[in-house]
Design a protein around this motif. Structure first.
Motif, PDB file in Angstrom:
ATOM      1  N   ALA A   7       1.212  -1.191  -0.274  1.00 47.01           N
ATOM      2  CA  ALA A   7       0.046   0.198  -0.248  1.00 47.01           C
ATOM      3  C   ALA A   7       0.970   1.557  -0.425  1.00 47.01           C
ATOM      4  N   VAL A   8       1.942   1.369   0.485  1.00 48.52           N
ATOM      5  CA  VAL A   8       2.880   2.120   0.833  1.00 48.52           C
ATOM      6  C   VAL A   8       3.481   2.787  -0.554  1.00 48.52           C
ATOM      7  N   LYS A   9       4.132   1.889  -1.157  1.00 53.12           N
ATOM      8  CA  LYS A   9       4.407   1.924  -2.659  1.00 53.12           C
ATOM      9  C   LYS A   9       3.222   2.114  -3.546  1.00 53.12           C
ATOM     10  N   GLN A  10       2.609   1.843  -3.517  1.00 54.31           N
ATOM     11  CA  GLN A  10       1.443   2.061  -4.280  1.00 54.31           C
ATOM     12  C   GLN A  10       1.137   3.653  -4.394  1.00 54.31           C
ATOM     13  N   ALA A  11       0.838   4.457  -3.423  1.00 51.97           N
ATOM     14  CA  ALA A  11       0.671   5.705  -2.803  1.00 51.97           C
ATOM     15  C   ALA A  11       1.660   6.548  -2.539  1.00 51.97           C
ATOM     16  N   ILE A  12       2.597   6.088  -2.594  1.00 52.14           N
ATOM     17  CA  ILE A  12       3.602   6.545  -2.645  1.00 52.14           C
ATOM     18  C   ILE A  12       4.116   6.924  -4.573  1.00 52.14           C
ATOM     19  N   LYS A  13       4.054   6.144  -5.654  1.00 55.61           N
ATOM     20  CA  LYS A  13       3.882   5.809  -7.319  1.00 55.61           C
ATOM     21  C   LYS A  13       2.727   6.641  -7.579  1.00 55.61           C
ATOM     22  N   ASP A  14       1.437   7.033  -6.887  1.00 51.47           N
ATOM     23  CA  ASP A  14       0.305   7.038  -7.101  1.00 51.47           C
ATOM     24  C   ASP A  14       0.351   9.019  -6.770  1.00 51.47           C
ATOM     25  N   GLY A  15       1.319   9.623  -6.056  1.00 53.33           N
ATOM     26  CA  GLY A  15       1.574  10.369  -5.389  1.00 53.33           C
ATOM     27  C   GLY A  15       1.154  11.679  -4.647  1.00 53.33           C
ATOM     28  N   ILE A  16       0.370  10.349  -4.277  1.00 51.11           N
ATOM     29  CA  ILE A  16      -0.800  10.278  -2.459  1.00 51.11           C
ATOM     30  C   ILE A  16       0.112  11.136  -1.567  1.00 51.11           C
ATOM     31  N   CYS A  17       1.174  10.837  -1.688  1.00 51.69           N
ATOM     32  CA  CYS A  17       2.414  10.840  -0.165  1.00 51.69           C
ATOM     33  C   CYS A  17       3.488  11.005  -0.232  1.00 51.69           C
ATOM     34  N   THR A  18       4.345  11.589   0.518  1.00 49.09           N
ATOM     35  CA  THR A  18       5.742  10.867   0.041  1.00 49.09           C
ATOM     36  C   THR A  18       5.821   9.786   1.317  1.00 49.09           C
ATOM     37  N   ARG A  19       7.201   9.340   1.346  1.00 53.93           N
ATOM     38  CA  ARG A  19       7.164   8.835   2.705  1.00 53.93           C
ATOM     39  C   ARG A  19       7.728   9.133   3.923  1.00 53.93           C
TER      40      ARG A  19
END
Length: 289
Positions: A7-19
């Protein structure tokens, strides 16, 4: 951890958030205790989460080679793989036992905390050591006695909130971090929607007093028959297991509900004639902690 990692990987990839906008917490489980096992366990967590560092990493329970595992956590902390260290289910006695073996002071101690289980002595000791309490079961695991408490319900009506939001706000104003668990999206949104109102000091005191209403639970009817004014559990066969840090109760053949919650809230549990299992053999009276 693997599901969170995806989920974290996908969220970062989609630009939803940064690490950097995420705060990720995980735990080292019992099977990974001991220095060498813990080092492997930390690396496994990092790999499954797909991150270079974990914001908060806790030891799950105080068993086995606890300090060996803590040494590995401290090493990972020094290397920047873990940003903050935490402990879980540590009582005052266990803190006094382990603290001298710790170089890095834990940031949090994750324990049960809600109006029914207020951990007053533990909170005092943790505050003296600059350790923040983090509450699991902040809503009492859906306990109806808690969620339908008259004081909580009346405050919910006053502030146009639900009972859970009143409890979470009380916990927040007590200076405790709450960790409510839900898989329901609307409840998740509600659990974080507690920052547009503030309980008064008098309301905080009223909610705090809820935890003082039940101090003793007595099992078996004999004491009532002897003339004592007690609360009795009817037709209950209790299997009680005590260890170095907490009491678990397995209850069968119980008429009524919420008995386990009452056991947790009791200062003293008296079981006349009951022979249970403990480190000391026969159990007749049990005190919390």
């Amino acid at each position: 951890e693997d599901a969170v990692g995806l989920a974290v990987k996908q969220a970062i990839k989609d630009g939803i958030c940064t690490r950097e906008e995420l705060f990720i917490t995980s735990k080292l489980w019992l099977q990974d205790y001991g220095y060498e096992n813990a080092k492997k366990g930390i690396e496994t967590s990092l790999k499954l989460l797909g991150v270079d560092y974990i914001d908060l990493y806790l030891l799950h329970q105080p068993y086995g080679d606890y300090l060996g595992a803590w040494e590995a956590l401290e090493e990972a902390y020094q290397e920047g793989k873990i940003k903050s260290l935490g402990i879980s289910n540590i009582t005052v006695n266990l803190w006094n036992k382990f603290k001298d073996g710790m170089t890095v002071t834990p940031a949090v101690n994750q324990v049960e905390f809600n109006p029914f289980v207020q951990q007053k002595e533990l909170r005092k000791v943790m505050a003296e050591n600059d350790i923040r309490l983090e509450a699991w079961f902040p809503l009492g695991h859906g306990n109806k006695d808690l969620l339908e408490n008259e004081t909580i319900v009346s405050l919910a009506k006053k502030y146009n909130k639900n009972a859970g939001q009143i409890i979470l706000r009380w916990i927040y104003q007590k200076g405790v971090v709450s960790l409510p668990k839900s898989t329901n999206e609307e409840r998740m949104k509600g659990n974080i929607d507690i920052f547009d109102f503030e309980l008064t000091d008098e309301e905080i005191d009223r909610l705090t007093s809820i935890g003082e209403t039940i101090s003793t639970l007595v099992c078996k009817s004999e004491l009532s028959e002897m003339g004592y004014s007690v609360e009795t559990v009817t037709n209950a066969e209790l299997g009680i297991l005590t260890d170095s840090h907490h009491m678990n109760a397995t209850i069968t053949n119980v008429e009524g509900s919420h008995i386990t919650d009452k056991l947790k809230r009791a200062d003293i549990v008296i079981c006349p004639g009951f022979q249970g299992y403990s480190q000391n053999g026969k159990v007749t009276t049990l005190g919390r902690g």
